[in-house]
Motif scaffolding. Sequence first.
Motif, PDB file in Angstrom:
ATOM      1  N   VAL A 243     -26.762  32.105  -6.693  1.00 30.81           N
ATOM      2  CA  VAL A 243     -27.574  33.293  -6.955  1.00 30.81           C
ATOM      3  C   VAL A 243     -27.301  34.319  -5.861  1.00 30.81           C
ATOM      4  O   VAL A 243     -27.406  34.014  -4.671  1.00 30.81           O
ATOM      5  CB  VAL A 243     -29.077  32.949  -6.975  1.00 30.81           C
ATOM      6  N   ALA A 244     -26.958  35.535  -6.261  1.00 27.64           N
ATOM      7  CA  ALA A 244     -26.745  36.628  -5.314  1.00 27.64           C
ATOM      8  C   ALA A 244     -27.978  37.517  -5.297  1.00 27.64           C
ATOM      9  O   ALA A 244     -28.434  37.979  -6.342  1.00 27.64           O
ATOM     10  CB  ALA A 244     -25.515  37.430  -5.697  1.00 27.64           C
ATOM     11  N   VAL A 245     -28.513  37.742  -4.113  1.00 28.56           N
ATOM     12  CA  VAL A 245     -29.690  38.592  -3.937  1.00 28.56           C
ATOM     13  C   VAL A 245     -29.239  39.864  -3.229  1.00 28.56           C
ATOM     14  O   VAL A 245     -28.808  39.819  -2.076  1.00 28.56           O
ATOM     15  CB  VAL A 245     -30.776  37.870  -3.112  1.00 28.56           C
ATOM     16  N   ILE A 246     -29.320  40.979  -3.932  1.00 26.99           N
ATOM     17  CA  ILE A 246     -28.927  42.261  -3.366  1.00 26.99           C
ATOM     18  C   ILE A 246     -30.187  42.962  -2.866  1.00 26.99           C
ATOM     19  O   ILE A 246     -30.990  43.454  -3.659  1.00 26.99           O
ATOM     20  CB  ILE A 246     -28.204  43.142  -4.408  1.00 26.99           C
ATOM     21  N   GLY A 247     -30.348  42.976  -1.559  1.00 23.66           N
ATOM     22  CA  GLY A 247     -31.574  43.491  -0.962  1.00 23.66           C
ATOM     23  C   GLY A 247     -32.434  42.332  -0.505  1.00 23.66           C
ATOM     24  O   GLY A 247     -33.043  41.653  -1.336  1.00 23.66           O
ATOM     25  N   THR A 248     -32.479  42.095   0.797  1.00 26.33           N
ATOM     26  CA  THR A 248     -33.144  40.884   1.306  1.00 26.33           C
ATOM     27  C   THR A 248     -34.395  41.227   2.118  1.00 26.33           C
ATOM     28  O   THR A 248     -34.686  40.605   3.126  1.00 26.33           O
ATOM     29  CB  THR A 248     -32.170  40.043   2.149  1.00 26.33           C
ATOM     30  N   GLY A 249     -35.128  42.232   1.649  1.00 26.40           N
ATOM     31  CA  GLY A 249     -36.428  42.532   2.233  1.00 26.40           C
ATOM     32  C   GLY A 249     -37.462  41.528   1.766  1.00 26.40           C
ATOM     33  O   GLY A 249     -37.117  40.425   1.320  1.00 26.40           O
ATOM     34  N   LYS A 250     -38.732  41.896   1.846  1.00 28.76           N
ATOM     35  CA  LYS A 250     -39.810  40.949   1.531  1.00 28.76           C
ATOM     36  C   LYS A 250     -39.682  40.374   0.125  1.00 28.76           C
ATOM     37  O   LYS A 250     -39.793  39.159  -0.078  1.00 28.76           O
ATOM     38  CB  LYS A 250     -41.170  41.629   1.694  1.00 28.76           C
ATOM     39  N   ILE A 251     -39.447  41.241  -0.870  1.00 29.24           N
ATOM     40  CA  ILE A 251     -39.355  40.761  -2.247  1.00 29.24           C
ATOM     41  C   ILE A 251     -38.118  39.886  -2.423  1.00 29.24           C
ATOM     42  O   ILE A 251     -38.183  38.813  -3.027  1.00 29.24           O
ATOM     43  CB  ILE A 251     -39.329  41.948  -3.231  1.00 29.24           C
ATOM     44  N   GLY A 252     -37.001  40.340  -1.888  1.00 28.90           N
ATOM     45  CA  GLY A 252     -35.769  39.560  -1.989  1.00 28.90           C
ATOM     46  C   GLY A 252     -35.894  38.192  -1.355  1.00 28.90           C
ATOM     47  O   GLY A 252     -35.353  37.210  -1.872  1.00 28.90           O
ATOM     48  N   ARG A 253     -36.629  38.121  -0.256  1.00 26.24           N
ATOM     49  CA  ARG A 253     -36.784  36.825   0.425  1.00 26.24           C
ATOM     50  C   ARG A 253     -37.703  35.888  -0.353  1.00 26.24           C
ATOM     51  O   ARG A 253     -37.472  34.675  -0.401  1.00 26.24           O
ATOM     52  CB  ARG A 253     -37.291  37.038   1.852  1.00 26.24           C
ATOM     53  N   VAL A 254     -38.770  36.434  -0.976  1.00 23.48           N
ATOM     54  CA  VAL A 254     -39.624  35.578  -1.817  1.00 23.48           C
ATOM     55  C   VAL A 254     -38.820  35.050  -2.994  1.00 23.48           C
ATOM     56  O   VAL A 254     -38.896  33.855  -3.332  1.00 23.48           O
ATOM     57  CB  VAL A 254     -40.868  36.349  -2.299  1.00 23.48           C
ATOM     58  N   PHE A 255     -38.037  35.921  -3.626  1.00 19.87           N
ATOM     59  CA  PHE A 255     -37.179  35.490  -4.735  1.00 19.87           C
ATOM     60  C   PHE A 255     -36.209  34.416  -4.267  1.00 19.87           C
ATOM     61  O   PHE A 255     -35.973  33.418  -4.968  1.00 19.87           O
ATOM     62  CB  PHE A 255     -36.425  36.695  -5.292  1.00 19.87           C
ATOM     63  N   THR A 256     -35.663  34.587  -3.071  1.00 16.87           N
ATOM     64  CA  THR A 256     -34.732  33.605  -2.505  1.00 16.87           C
ATOM     65  C   THR A 256     -35.393  32.244  -2.349  1.00 16.87           C
ATOM     66  O   THR A 256     -34.814  31.210  -2.709  1.00 16.87           O
ATOM     67  CB  THR A 256     -34.216  34.101  -1.144  1.00 16.87           C
ATOM     68  N   LYS A 257     -36.614  32.215  -1.815  1.00 18.46           N
ATOM     69  CA  LYS A 257     -37.325  30.952  -1.638  1.00 18.46           C
ATOM     70  C   LYS A 257     -37.505  30.222  -2.959  1.00 18.46           C
ATOM     71  O   LYS A 257     -37.334  29.000  -3.045  1.00 18.46           O
ATOM     72  CB  LYS A 257     -38.686  31.199  -0.984  1.00 18.46           C
ATOM     73  N   ILE A 258     -37.838  30.975  -3.998  1.00 16.40           N
ATOM     74  CA  ILE A 258     -38.036  30.356  -5.311  1.00 16.40           C
ATOM     75  C   ILE A 258     -36.727  29.788  -5.840  1.00 16.40           C
ATOM     76  O   ILE A 258     -36.685  28.669  -6.362  1.00 16.40           O
ATOM     77  CB  ILE A 258     -38.635  31.372  -6.297  1.00 16.40           C
ATOM     78  N   MET A 259     -35.644  30.549  -5.690  1.00 16.35           N
ATOM     79  CA  MET A 259     -34.345  30.095  -6.177  1.00 16.35           C
ATOM     80  C   MET A 259     -33.861  28.865  -5.414  1.00 16.35           C
ATOM     81  O   MET A 259     -33.280  27.939  -5.991  1.00 16.35           O
ATOM     82  CB  MET A 259     -33.322  31.227  -6.068  1.00 16.35           C
ATOM     83  N   LEU A 260     -34.108  28.842  -4.118  1.00 19.90           N
ATOM     84  CA  LEU A 260     -33.755  27.653  -3.342  1.00 19.90           C
ATOM     85  C   LEU A 260     -34.553  26.448  -3.811  1.00 19.90           C
ATOM     86  O   LEU A 260     -34.047  25.322  -3.845  1.00 19.90           O
ATOM     87  CB  LEU A 260     -34.003  27.908  -1.851  1.00 19.90           C
ATOM     88  N   GLY A 261     -35.788  26.698  -4.214  1.00 21.80           N
ATOM     89  CA  GLY A 261     -36.620  25.617  -4.749  1.00 21.80           C
ATOM     90  C   GLY A 261     -36.078  25.047  -6.046  1.00 21.80           C
ATOM     91  O   GLY A 261     -36.301  23.869  -6.358  1.00 21.80           O
ATOM     92  N   PHE A 262     -35.346  25.849  -6.819  1.00 23.79           N
ATOM     93  CA  PHE A 262     -34.694  25.372  -8.032  1.00 23.79           C
ATOM     94  C   PHE A 262     -33.419  24.592  -7.729  1.00 23.79           C
ATOM     95  O   PHE A 262     -32.806  24.041  -8.649  1.00 23.79           O
ATOM     96  CB  PHE A 262     -34.345  26.553  -8.948  1.00 23.79           C
TER      97      PHE A 262
END
Length: 331
Positions: free
Chosen positions: A147-166
């Motif tokens: 998964v590529a996250v473009i923009g790693t501010g607060k929202i991007g980091r929350v999305f990242t945590k969820i994706m890592l959980g998957f």
Amino acid sequence: MDIAVFSAKPYDREYLNAANAGHHHRLQYFDVPLDIETVSLAANHGAVCIFVNDCADAGVLQALVHGGTKLVALRCTGFNNVDLKAAQDLGIKVVRVVNYSPNAVAEHAVALLMAINRKIQRAYNRTRDFNFSLDGLMGFDLNGKVVAVIGTGKIGRVFTKIMLGFGCSVIGYDKFPSAEFEALGARYARPKEIGESADIISLHCPLTPETYHIIDASTLARAKRGALLINTSRGALIDTEAVIDALKSGQLGGLAIDVYEQEADLFFRDLSGTIITDDVLQRLVTFPNVIVTGHQAFLTREAVTTICETTLQSVTEFETGKPLSNEISAS
């Protein structure tokens, strides 16, 4: 303070009224967006409260000053619709909601991803007609995907945590890298690597001159064939015509968006009984592998409560001469 609230929807009225119990401002609501045609409605209001598709360009700001407005309060985070240089020159202060609920937007991005991958919208429509066939509903496991996250501010980091959980591997790109992003277990990658390896691309960056059409024909041509694209940030991050071409060729495997480049004349209203003249959007929604929601990613009770409370607190700070906690300026 007298506040003219533009683009006011029923939930804006409900939550702003509740938040105003502790501030006692005088709120006047207008359903219409702020633009050069409606700016006269703000006359004699010390502040205007606007949303994402309201226009506060130089001409509108000049008219606001003539009407006595001294503060523009954005009930959102993005401010690409405000000419900050003009506001500064005119002596108008601008405030925004810096942080309301990164969880709301990130979770909606995940919901869109799950829906487009597992064909939820198609299955829902079928079963309402008692069609329980599974043909054409094949998705893929998220576990093990990139998964590529473009923009790693607060929202991007929350999305990242969820994706890592998957069980996904997460790579990111941001003009301003974040140690917090890497601490989650994700890593930054070169743009070329993102295109070559990402099964899913999710956009969480602001709209700036540098990020305008960050997803264009050349970006899509370099992407991994069949990748899914998610956008819950700003519509103009995507060149919609180029995305349509990529969908037609199969280069892009699916698209799920909560924002649209030309949404200002469409979103936040019921147009079900009218003829939509936007041919690009008309074409987009005909694809079976496209989901469009109407800029609702922010719309949770928690997020809207924080938005309204923060917005009115900023107005109170201005009215009482206190430092503006959420001020933005051109410099």
